[in-house]
Design an enzyme around this catalytic site. Structure first.
Site, short mmCIF file in Angstrom:
data_model
loop_
_atom_site.label_atom_id
_atom_site.label_comp_id
_atom_site.label_asym_id
_atom_site.label_seq_id
_atom_site.Cartn_x
_atom_site.Cartn_y
_atom_site.Cartn_z
N SER A 64 0.76 -1.19 0.16
CA SER A 64 0.00 -0.07 0.09
C SER A 64 0.83 1.28 -0.03
O SER A 64 1.49 1.34 -0.86
CB SER A 64 -1.08 -0.15 1.16
OG SER A 64 -1.92 1.00 1.21
N ASP A 278 -1.63 1.54 -3.63
CA ASP A 278 -2.35 0.25 -4.18
C ASP A 278 -3.76 0.64 -4.58
O ASP A 278 -4.45 0.00 -4.74
CB ASP A 278 -2.34 -0.78 -3.37
CG ASP A 278 -2.94 -0.75 -1.92
OD1 ASP A 278 -3.12 0.48 -1.64
OD2 ASP A 278 -3.34 -1.60 -1.36
N ASP A 280 -6.28 2.01 -3.04
CA ASP A 280 -7.69 1.73 -2.15
C ASP A 280 -8.12 2.88 -1.39
O ASP A 280 -8.95 2.70 -0.53
CB ASP A 280 -7.61 0.30 -1.37
CG ASP A 280 -6.36 0.40 -0.30
OD1 ASP A 280 -5.72 1.37 -0.27
OD2 ASP A 280 -6.37 -0.79 0.18
N ASN A 372 -8.68 8.66 6.56
CA ASN A 372 -7.57 8.80 5.68
C ASN A 372 -8.19 8.43 4.26
O ASN A 372 -7.18 8.33 3.39
CB ASN A 372 -6.70 7.63 6.07
CG ASN A 372 -7.02 6.23 6.18
OD1 ASN A 372 -8.14 5.85 5.56
ND2 ASN A 372 -6.47 5.80 6.94
N SER A 498 -0.41 1.47 17.27
CA SER A 498 -0.48 1.06 15.78
C SER A 498 -0.63 -0.22 15.74
O SER A 498 0.14 -1.19 16.38
CB SER A 498 0.56 1.88 15.11
OG SER A 498 0.48 1.26 13.70
#
Ligand SMILES: CC(=O)N[C@H]1[C@@H](OP(=O)(O)O)O[C@H](CO)[C@@H](O)[C@@H]1O
Ligand SMILES: [Mg+2]
EC number: 5.4.2.3
Length: 542
Positions: A64, A278, A280, A372, A498
């Site tokens: 990504s 990527d 998305d 995001n 995270s």
């Protein structure tokens, strides 16, 4: 299973001794050079999952928005959704097994999950444009074939395209044709139908600048653009011809730095968007006449989409339940606007698309977005059927609205958040409503906010509850945050470990940027002190 063959081939994809990896929020992700064995083993696991579900399973090779040197892999379940949690655990066990334990772990998984080893298996594979991706996807194929699985290698695909392929293949073609061409045709047809109904026209209005993060999105958008050029002209930037993947560009960069990407010239009031590596995720932005940068993130995208869907339902006269799903990172202004002005129920889940996706499935129409820019809308089968009927039976105005909704449903990628599909949905809505990017932005004003990262020895010391909005451990941390938040107006702050990086994330918002920055800094210090901070103490200033 030919265990002898597996052992022999596995030795060609040997695991580096002592390397431990975790199937996290977005599958496995790390430096590409450490992933060969993981890829081979995910090929094996995809075959087992395919046998167990008697369905096609997807494997996507991508990292990504991570730097170009990284790579990653994730499995896609039968309806195009993320891998089931129990199989995430199997994935972690298999990836971390030492060579001599591999056979036993494979047998354990097969037994625990009652996999019928005689069942046929089919796996589809896609990859992004990273230099390491081709070789790594070959390792996945090695894994698939050594346990006798059949496969189709789609080669270069965006992540959401792979999710789409899996969904199509497991629904007997009802969702669409499982080819890249089929994807382009389905989406473009819906988009062109929709934009035909828009009253405003003019080249300038229907053009959009797209920052493709030097990734796969550029290739795919270029292939696709002539299918929808009647409705929209796109100008591609950071198309991979010179820059590095995700470097100073892409949706993640724009969102986290709150500034435009490099490599794109922006004139005032021009509508621009960025994909991630990527494709998305998507965020929009523009420069106003004074040269100020305005970011339009996932929260505002969710607002635009849900208000449009609600309007259409009112016109059709259907009272279906719409819900919007967000995470704790959603700007407080967006939640307030959705609940108080639009009167749409809003739900908060843990970070990570699978949590949002599952919650959104509970509604007739569920719209979910992470701040995001990762998200989509889901429509229940009953709703899809009802709308199809209405589009044929209703009269005039109502029928027109039902037709629009039918096309919007086709335009969304219901398997996963999809930058290309979301971009077309947004462009169609703006055209149909005759909205400029500034008018869209003006729906509400974001509360100033700040996100920071803190290094700690072991981020697992922080555990959270209430969709990650409150810390349970370490003791005293939540009380400290509460006291700090009280010092500022319209303020909110939370911390969480995270799932994709070895850091603790801190989020704060308040009535001014200065206050948000102060609050974020003070909370970072509390984390540093109470949760075992390492390295330099967090410094003020950004
Ligand atoms: C604050 C933030 O943006 N977190 C991202 C990030 O997760 P973390 O668990 O925060 O590292 O990566 C996830 C996977 O891409 C994405 O789903 C999520 O939204
Ligand atoms: Mg992505």
């Amino acid at each position: 299973m030919d265990l002898g063959a597996i052992t022999k081939y596995s030795a060609l994809h040997a695991k580096p001794n002592g390397l431990i990896l975790q199937y996290g929020t977005a599958g496995f992700r790390t430096k590409a050079e450490h992933l060969d064995h993981v890829m081979f083993r995910m090929g094996l696991l995809a075959v087992l999952r395919s046998k167990q579900t008697k369905s096609t399973i997807g494997v996507m090779v991508t990292a990504s928005h991570n730097p170009e040197e990284d790579n990653g892999v994730k499995l896609v379940d039968p309806l195009g959704e993320m891998l089931a949690p129990s199989w995430e655990e199997h994935a972690t066990c298999l990836a971390n097994a030492e060579e001599q334990d591999m056979q036993r772990v494979l047998i354990d998984i097969s037994e625990k999950e009652a996999v019928n080893l005689q069942q046929d298996a089919f796996v589809v594979i896609g990859r992004d444009t990273r230099p390491s991706s081709e070789k790594l996807s070959q390792s996945v194929i090695d894994g698939v074939t050594v346990v006798g699985g059949q496969f189709h290698d789609y080669g270069l695909l965006t992540t959401p395209q792979l999710h789409y392929m899996v969904y199509c293949r497991n629904t007997g073609g009802r969702y669409g044709k499982a080819t890249v061409e089929g994807y382009y045709q389905k989406l473009s047809k819906a988009f062109v139908e929709l934009t035909k109904q828009a009253s405003c026209s003019g080249d300038e209005y229907r053009s959009l600048k797209v920052d493709c993060a030097n990734g796969i999105g550029a290739l795919k958008l270029r292939e696709m653009e002539h299918y929808f050029s009647q409705g929209l002209s796109v100008q591609l930037f950071n198309d991979g011809s010179k820059g590095k993947l995700n470097h100073l560009c892409g949706a993640d960069f724009v969102k986290s730095h709150q500034k435009p990407p490099q490599g794109m010239e922006i004139k005032s009031n021009e509508r621009c968007c960025s994909f991630d590596g990527d494709a998305d995720r998507i965020v929009y932005y523009y420069h106003d006449a004074d040269g100020h940068f305005h970011l339009i993130d996932g929260d505002k995208i969710a607002t635009l989409i849900s208000s449009f869907l609600k309007e259409l339902l009112v016109e059709i006269g259907e009272s279906l339940n719409i819900g919007v799903v967000q995470t704790a990172y959603a700007n407080g202004s967006s939640t307030r606007y959705l609940e108080e002005v639009m009167k749409v129920p809003v739900y908060c889940t843990k970070t990570g698309v699978k949590h949002l996706h599952h919650k959104a499935q509970e509604f007739d129409i569920g719209v979910y977005f992470e701040a995001n820019g990762h998200g989509t809308a889901l429509f229940s089968t009953a709703v899809e059927m009802k709308i199809k009927q209405s589009a044929e039976q209703l009269e005039d105005k109502k029928r027109k609205a039902a037709k629009m909704l039918e096309n919007i449903i086709d335009l969304f990628n219901q398997a996963a958040g999809d930058a290309i599909s979301d971009m077309l949905v947004i462009e169609a809505i703006l055209a149909l409503k005759g909205l400029t990017v500034q008018q869209w932005d003006a729906l509400y004003t974001d509360l100033p906010n700040r996100q920071l990262k803190v290094q700690v020895a072991d981020r697992r010391v922080i555990s959270t509850t209430n969709a990650e909005r409150q810390a349970v451990t370490p003791p005293g941390l939540q009380e400290a945050i509460n006291d700090l938040v009280k010092k500022y107006k319209l303020s909110r702050a939370f911390v969480r470990p995270s799932g994709t990086e070895d850091v603790v994330r801190v989020y704060a918002e308040a009535d001014s940027q200065e206050s948000a920055d102060h609050l974020a800094h003070e909370v970072s210090l509390a984390v540093f002190q109470l949760a075992g901070g390492i390295g330099e103490r967090p410094q003020p200033g950004f």
